[in-house]
Design a protein around this motif. Structure first.
Motif, PDB file in Angstrom:
ATOM      1  N   SER A  52     -14.499 -69.347   4.649  1.00 37.30           N
ATOM      2  CA  SER A  52     -14.723 -67.956   5.003  1.00 37.30           C
ATOM      3  C   SER A  52     -13.528 -67.124   4.549  1.00 37.30           C
ATOM      4  N   GLU A  53     -13.651 -65.843   4.670  1.00 37.04           N
ATOM      5  CA  GLU A  53     -12.567 -64.945   4.289  1.00 37.04           C
ATOM      6  C   GLU A  53     -11.316 -65.296   5.090  1.00 37.04           C
TER       7      GLU A  53
ATOM      8  N   GLY B 288     -10.043 -62.197   9.402  1.00 39.62           N
ATOM      9  CA  GLY B 288     -11.197 -61.834  10.208  1.00 39.62           C
ATOM     10  C   GLY B 288     -10.971 -60.491  10.865  1.00 39.62           C
TER      11      GLY B 288
ATOM     12  N   SER C 285     -12.750 -57.591  13.417  1.00 37.50           N
ATOM     13  CA  SER C 285     -13.799 -57.363  14.401  1.00 37.50           C
ATOM     14  C   SER C 285     -14.643 -56.157  14.005  1.00 37.50           C
TER      15      SER C 285
ATOM     16  N   THR D 283      -7.929 -56.587  13.116  1.00 33.55           N
ATOM     17  CA  THR D 283      -7.690 -57.905  12.540  1.00 33.55           C
ATOM     18  C   THR D 283      -7.486 -58.869  13.687  1.00 33.55           C
TER      19      THR D 283
ATOM     20  N   ARG E   4      -8.045 -62.446  13.137  1.00 34.54           N
ATOM     21  CA  ARG E   4      -7.804 -63.793  12.628  1.00 34.54           C
ATOM     22  C   ARG E   4      -7.236 -63.694  11.226  1.00 34.54           C
TER      23      ARG E   4
END
Length: 134
Positions: free
Chosen positions: A42-43, A46, A48, A53, A55
């Protein structure tokens, strides 16, 4: 396109073609392409739905002192808010990311001044504070 190029490179290497794909090599099936796409990571960052930010998948970087200071600062902030600490992680990260003043939770810098690895460490410290880990 990247998946196709990677697949072509793998086919060339495994067929002994000296690193050059042959024009007679069959195109990978859509099912093979799909499984490669599903397996890709995944990117690394992360975000929301609220634009925070939450993650960063890079190795965290901080000294023990910085981490402890950030965790304690986060714990104090969380305790001052009251309520379920787990629900306060994102609001605290939002505040830190929007902040223009250096503070202990961001290693006496602003969020924007931190490297990605330092930002990852801050996120870890805030999560630890919410779980009573400091």
């Amino acid at each position: 396109m990247v998946v196709t190029a990677a697949t072509a490179a793998l086919i060339a290497c495994s067929s002994g073609g000296g690193g050059h794909a042959t024009s007679g090599a069959p195109a990978p099936s859509s099912r093979a392409q799909q499984s490669v796409e599903e397996g890709k990571p995944s990117e690394p960052i992360g975000v929301s739905a609220g634009g925070v930010t939450t993650r960063i998948d890079v190795p965290a970087e901080s000294t023990e002192e910085q981490y402890a200071q950030a965790c304690v600062a986060a714990k104090k902030w969380i305790e001052s808010q009251g309520g379920d600490p787990a629900t306060l992680v994102e609001p605290m990260l939002k505040e830190l990311q929007a902040g223009t003043e250096p503070g202990p939770a961001t290693f006496n810098s602003t969020w924007a001044q931190l490297s990605t690895a330092q930002q990852a460490a801050v996120i870890i410290a805030v999560r630890a504070a919410a779980q009573a880990g400091c």
